[in-house]
Each structure stands twice: as C-alpha cells, then as structure tokens.
Design a protein around this motif. Sequence first.
Motif, PDB file in Angstrom:
ATOM      1  N   TYR A  18      50.138  87.517   8.327  1.00 45.37           N
ATOM      2  CA  TYR A  18      51.402  87.417   7.590  1.00 45.37           C
ATOM      3  C   TYR A  18      52.236  86.259   8.146  1.00 45.37           C
ATOM      4  CZ  TYR A  18      50.590  91.733   5.017  1.00 45.37           C
ATOM      5  OH  TYR A  18      50.079  92.667   4.174  1.00 45.37           O
ATOM      6  N   PRO A  19      53.187  85.742   7.356  1.00 49.44           N
ATOM      7  CA  PRO A  19      53.933  84.541   7.766  1.00 49.44           C
ATOM      8  C   PRO A  19      55.026  84.820   8.787  1.00 49.44           C
ATOM      9  CG  PRO A  19      54.591  85.208   5.562  1.00 49.44           C
ATOM     10  CD  PRO A  19      53.462  86.114   5.947  1.00 49.44           C
ATOM     11  N   SER A  20      54.636  85.247   9.968  1.00 45.93           N
ATOM     12  CA  SER A  20      55.594  85.446  11.060  1.00 45.93           C
ATOM     13  C   SER A  20      56.046  84.077  11.584  1.00 45.93           C
ATOM     14  CB  SER A  20      54.949  86.229  12.200  1.00 45.93           C
ATOM     15  OG  SER A  20      53.935  85.444  12.804  1.00 45.93           O
ATOM     16  N   LYS A  21      57.090  84.094  12.403  1.00 50.70           N
ATOM     17  CA  LYS A  21      57.591  82.847  12.996  1.00 50.70           C
ATOM     18  C   LYS A  21      56.482  82.163  13.801  1.00 50.70           C
ATOM     19  CE  LYS A  21      61.573  81.177  15.697  1.00 50.70           C
ATOM     20  NZ  LYS A  21      61.070  80.792  17.022  1.00 50.70           N
ATOM     21  N   GLN A  22      55.774  82.946  14.621  1.00 54.98           N
ATOM     22  CA  GLN A  22      54.690  82.383  15.443  1.00 54.98           C
ATOM     23  C   GLN A  22      53.606  81.759  14.573  1.00 54.98           C
ATOM     24  OE1 GLN A  22      52.387  85.282  17.603  1.00 54.98           O
ATOM     25  NE2 GLN A  22      51.219  83.749  18.741  1.00 54.98           N
ATOM     26  N   HIS A  23      53.248  82.457  13.502  1.00 59.81           N
ATOM     27  CA  HIS A  23      52.182  81.968  12.634  1.00 59.81           C
ATOM     28  C   HIS A  23      52.591  80.659  11.956  1.00 59.81           C
ATOM     29  CE1 HIS A  23      49.048  83.035   9.255  1.00 59.81           C
ATOM     30  NE2 HIS A  23      48.789  81.906   9.865  1.00 59.81           N
ATOM     31  N   LYS A  24      53.815  80.595  11.468  1.00 57.37           N
ATOM     32  CA  LYS A  24      54.266  79.377  10.773  1.00 57.37           C
ATOM     33  C   LYS A  24      54.382  78.190  11.744  1.00 57.37           C
ATOM     34  CE  LYS A  24      57.709  81.505   8.534  1.00 57.37           C
ATOM     35  NZ  LYS A  24      58.823  81.769   7.596  1.00 57.37           N
ATOM     36  N   GLU A  25      54.836  78.473  12.974  1.00 60.08           N
ATOM     37  CA  GLU A  25      54.916  77.394  13.975  1.00 60.08           C
ATOM     38  C   GLU A  25      53.512  76.904  14.343  1.00 60.08           C
ATOM     39  OE1 GLU A  25      57.181  79.008  17.198  1.00 60.08           O
ATOM     40  OE2 GLU A  25      59.120  78.675  16.184  1.00 60.08           O
ATOM     41  N   ALA A  26      52.559  77.844  14.472  1.00 57.17           N
ATOM     42  CA  ALA A  26      51.186  77.461  14.803  1.00 57.17           C
ATOM     43  C   ALA A  26      50.562  76.641  13.686  1.00 57.17           C
ATOM     44  CB  ALA A  26      50.352  78.714  15.074  1.00 57.17           C
ATOM     45  N   LEU A  27      50.899  76.972  12.434  1.00 59.97           N
ATOM     46  CA  LEU A  27      50.399  76.176  11.307  1.00 59.97           C
ATOM     47  C   LEU A  27      50.853  74.718  11.445  1.00 59.97           C
ATOM     48  CD1 LEU A  27      50.729  78.217   7.966  1.00 59.97           C
ATOM     49  CD2 LEU A  27      48.742  76.908   8.723  1.00 59.97           C
ATOM     50  N   GLN A  28      52.112  74.542  11.815  1.00 61.83           N
ATOM     51  CA  GLN A  28      52.652  73.184  11.988  1.00 61.83           C
ATOM     52  C   GLN A  28      51.988  72.475  13.174  1.00 61.83           C
ATOM     53  OE1 GLN A  28      54.683  71.439  10.153  1.00 61.83           O
ATOM     54  NE2 GLN A  28      55.697  72.910   8.814  1.00 61.83           N
ATOM     55  N   ASN A  29      51.787  73.205  14.268  1.00 60.83           N
ATOM     56  CA  ASN A  29      51.318  72.587  15.511  1.00 60.83           C
ATOM     57  C   ASN A  29      49.793  72.502  15.620  1.00 60.83           C
ATOM     58  OD1 ASN A  29      53.991  72.348  16.364  1.00 60.83           O
ATOM     59  ND2 ASN A  29      53.997  74.380  17.281  1.00 60.83           N
TER      60      ASN A  29
END
Length: 210
Positions: A173-184
């Motif tokens: 799910y689009p948690s903060k950690q997941h979205k940041e990892a997508l960017q990084n």
Amino acid sequence: MTKPDFELEQALLERGHIRIAGVDEVGRGPLAGPVVAAAVILNAKDIPEGLNDSKKLTAKRRAALEAEIRASAEFAVAEATVAEIDEINILRASHLAMLRAVEALTPAPDFLLIDGNMIPRGMKIPSQAVVKGDARSVSIAAASILAKNWRDQVMVDLAQQHPGYGWETNAGYPSKQHKEALQNLGVTPHHRRSFKPVHNILYQEQIVSR
C-alpha cells in the motif's frame, strides 16, 4: 458493532441451495503485488467463532481463524498478476481473481455471495452481490481472511527480494516509506505501472533519460 452472521446463507439453504460460497478479494489499493481472491464454503455445523471482516482483526486472530477455516471449510485462493492488473485494470483483475478462486472449488458451488456491488463478468454460477459483505456474511468474512493472509505472505516474500519498500509491513500500500522508496530506489517488476504514483515516476525517468 454488528458482526457478520449466517442469515444470507440460511435463506439460500431454505431455497434449496446446498453449496454456498462466500467470495472476497484483497489488494485493490496497493501500488505493488497481485490482487488475491478467496472462495469459501463453510460447514454450517462447524462455523469458526469470531469470523469478521479481515481488516477488523489482528494478524494473530486472522492466523488463528485461518487455521480453523482451513480445517472445517472448503476453500480456494487465487491471484491476478501485476501484468494482468496493468493490462485489464484493477477492477477487472480483481474479478478475474474471483473467477479463478470459484473455478478452483470442486465440486462447484451452486450459489455465490460476492463482496461488493458487482458480479464479475463471466460468472456462470447464480450470484448475489453483497455491499460490505465481509461485515454481513460469515462466508464472505472467511474468504476475506484467507485472501488477506495469503496476500500479506506474498508481500513478505517479495520484501525479501526487494528490501527498502517496507512491503513486509505495508503490504504494497502507498505508505510514506513505500512512496519515498519508489522515489529513491525506483520501480520494481512487482509495481503496478498503471497506478498513478508508479506511472508518474516512470514518466519522470523517461524525461530525465532523454
């Protein structure tokens, strides 16, 4: 708080139906991983105590109930892949997973109680769509538990192959950690490219590489 009961199933038994399956899916909202569906035919004389919408249960309680469901009921679990989600859209892919779960039950059910407001296209068995079904029908609640536990385990396994996205806790799910990892860290083969946050990152990468 109302809990699911056996009333819908009982009414169908009284109309002459014998094999009534509850059907539910899990995983429409995540950015990664498959969508999973389960179909469950409960034994009317041996219904596990405490069945409820999987989202309202702790992981420990879900695991205990899953063991009881597997011991007492007939069931099948099926997936639709990330590639299928991207090709036909998440709604149709979730319906495809439902069709696969139902088709895996043998002998076939003679009636289906399906969570939601739509009966999947191509479903040949008589069916009733039940809005918020996992809070109304114990059969649908049982299906929601099996589907959620299955999908959570899939995401734990994928998290070991792709560390950093937090899938072992956010299940894709689009948690903060997941979205940041997508960017990084970028997009993995298990991300749904048709979902906007993933699509946008791929689009940015295309612009940068030009």
